[in-house]
Design an enzyme around this catalytic site. Structure first.
Site, mmCIF file in Angstrom:
data_model
loop_
_atom_site.group_PDB
_atom_site.id
_atom_site.type_symbol
_atom_site.label_atom_id
_atom_site.label_comp_id
_atom_site.label_asym_id
_atom_site.label_seq_id
_atom_site.Cartn_x
_atom_site.Cartn_y
_atom_site.Cartn_z
ATOM 1 N N SER A 79 22.112 -3.890 -90.915
ATOM 2 C CA SER A 79 21.924 -2.400 -90.771
ATOM 3 C C SER A 79 23.393 -1.278 -90.384
ATOM 4 C CB SER A 79 21.396 -2.177 -88.916
ATOM 5 O OG SER A 79 21.996 -2.718 -87.811
ATOM 6 N N ARG A 209 16.334 10.472 -96.115
ATOM 7 C CA ARG A 209 16.009 10.708 -94.181
ATOM 8 C C ARG A 209 17.078 10.314 -93.935
ATOM 9 N NH1 ARG A 209 17.009 7.057 -90.262
ATOM 10 N NH2 ARG A 209 15.196 7.150 -88.154
ATOM 11 N N VAL A 210 17.714 10.836 -93.296
ATOM 12 C CA VAL A 210 18.570 11.288 -92.261
ATOM 13 C C VAL A 210 18.378 10.786 -90.474
ATOM 14 C CG1 VAL A 210 20.453 12.525 -90.619
ATOM 15 C CG2 VAL A 210 20.061 12.157 -93.424
ATOM 16 N N GLY A 211 18.344 9.935 -89.655
ATOM 17 C CA GLY A 211 18.066 9.638 -88.142
ATOM 18 C C GLY A 211 19.197 10.192 -87.628
ATOM 19 N N ASP A 212 18.986 9.946 -86.206
ATOM 20 C CA ASP A 212 19.924 10.703 -84.693
ATOM 21 C C ASP A 212 21.228 10.190 -85.029
ATOM 22 O OD1 ASP A 212 18.910 7.961 -84.553
ATOM 23 O OD2 ASP A 212 19.925 7.789 -82.370
ATOM 24 N N THR A 232 20.580 3.713 -79.829
ATOM 25 C CA THR A 232 20.083 3.096 -80.877
ATOM 26 C C THR A 232 18.578 2.945 -81.379
ATOM 27 O OG1 THR A 232 20.360 1.426 -81.567
ATOM 28 C CG2 THR A 232 19.867 1.283 -79.979
ATOM 29 N N GLY A 233 17.752 2.695 -82.268
ATOM 30 C CA GLY A 233 16.760 2.569 -82.418
ATOM 31 C C GLY A 233 15.928 3.909 -83.168
ATOM 32 N N GLY A 235 15.177 6.522 -84.650
ATOM 33 C CA GLY A 235 16.383 7.681 -84.373
ATOM 34 C C GLY A 235 15.302 9.249 -84.845
HETATM 35 N N1 ASP Z 1 18.373 4.667 -84.469
HETATM 36 C C1 ASP Z 1 19.169 4.265 -86.125
HETATM 37 C C2 ASP Z 1 17.970 5.873 -87.350
HETATM 38 O O1 ASP Z 1 17.474 6.011 -86.877
HETATM 39 C C3 ASP Z 1 18.149 2.827 -86.614
HETATM 40 C C4 ASP Z 1 19.251 1.839 -85.661
HETATM 41 O O2 ASP Z 1 19.871 2.160 -84.156
HETATM 42 O O3 ASP Z 1 18.972 1.073 -85.929
HETATM 43 O O4 ASP Z 1 18.492 6.086 -88.561
#
Ligand code: ASP
Length: 323
Positions: A79, A209-212, A232-233, A235
């Site tokens: 990850s 796609r872009v997350g947080d 984390t998690g 996003g």
């Molecule tokens: N927060 C990350 C995202 O959404 C993913 C993750 O923490 O596993 O890209």
């Protein structure tokens, strides 16, 4: 109980969201603080590296960069960095950001073929007039700064992706493996706080796609007068609540790091129609006094802390008590 004894474990239930805390954060506190580093998940090698730096008078920014680099270089972590799981078209794309105690920040999104996204983010912060570079521009900049191109899709991640393609079912997976995004916060001997966040994002995300994680205020926020937070998690849920900024602002109001993380998690789960039972979000936070805390939606999240007492992984308190 394997959590730190100094994390306040009582009284939280009695803190309604509307309760006004009059103990605003003291910005004139001259007490000394021992250096420490915290990170999302069980990443003791990464916190060890960061600790080596801050415990020998190094600064928190170097500690963050080098700590995050350990996981980016770890091929077994699926990850972060090399070995990260790809998007649904098979591209490994990295997102990262870094922030220092002056409030400077740098970020890269949709970075391909360069494993140390955190270092590229630092270069964006230090060598460009910008905060964020994306895609081809980020890669071009990294190469101009001497970063080496390499294939980030390992055999194992390629195999997993090919298997996923058999059904192409996309669901956010809770606690997908031993860790997700690596977020790290450190305070050094000069009481300066820095933070970083590095990820390959959600496995099998849509292309683009872009997350947080690379978004300042969502995946990471530092205010050296108050503290820092990192997420984390899933996003998308962090982005919708500007999570890390929220945690820092709650600490400014006087909430402890754990309380602030908990309230930020409650913002997500208490939204009308929230399907929080199906996804995970976790926060960790550190304040200017060197107090730390974490909170997540689901069981299974953890925080690693390296301070003068050692390098320990703690289970995070969580919202969703099953059964
Ligand atoms: N927060 C990350 C995202 O959404 C993913 C993750 O923490 O596993 O890209």
């Amino acid at each position: 109980m394997n959590r730190r004894s100094f994390i306040k474990s009582t009284g939280i239930a009695s803190l309604g969201l509307s309760l006004k805390i009059d103990k605003t954060f003291s910005q004139s506190d001259n007490s000394s603080v021992d250096p420490l580093v915290i990170a999302t998940w069980d990443v003791k090698k990464a916190t060890k590296k960061a600790w080596e730096i801050i415990s020998s008078n190094g600064n928190s920014l170097d500690a963050i960069e080098q700590g995050c680099m350990i996981e980016e270089a770890n091929k077994d972590g699926q990850s972060v960095g090399i070995g990260g799981l790809p998007d649904r078209e098979g591209n490994v794309t990295l997102d990262a950001c870094i922030m220092d105690h002056y409030g400077n920040c740098g970020s890269v999104v949709y970075l391909k073929d360069i494993k140390h996204a955190i270092s590229v983010a630092r270069m964006v912060m230090e060598k460009t007039p910008h905060v964020m570079l994306a895609g081809d521009g980020a890669k071009k900049f990294a190469i101009s700064m001497g970063f080496k191109k390499e294939n980030l899709l390992t055999e194992k991640s390629k195999k997993d992706w090919i298997k996923w393609k058999e059904n192409e079912e996309y669901n956010p997976i809770i606690n997908i493996e031993n860790h997700d995004t690596i977020g790290m916060l450190a305070i050094d001997k000069n009481k300066n706080i820095s933070g970083g966040c590095t990820t390959s994002g959600l496995a099998y995300k849509m292309q683009g796609r872009v997350g947080d994680s690379p978004i300042i205020g969502s995946g990471l926020f530092i205010d050296n007068e108050v503290g820092g937070a990192v997420a984390t998690g899933l996003g998308e849920e962090v982005l919708k609540t500007v999570g890390s900024f929220l945690v820092v602002e709650l600490m400014r109001q006087g909430y402890s790091p754990e309380e602030a993380c908990k309230i930020a998690i409650e913002r997500i789960v208490k939204k009308p129609g929230s399907n929080y039972k199906n996804f995970q979000v976790g926060y960790i936070a550190l304040n200017k006094k060197g107090e730390t805390g974490s909170y997540s939606i689901q069981n299974g999240f953890s925080m690693t802390q390296y301070d003068k007492t050692g390098n320990v992984n703690y289970d995070s308190p969580y919202f969703h008590k099953q059964g």
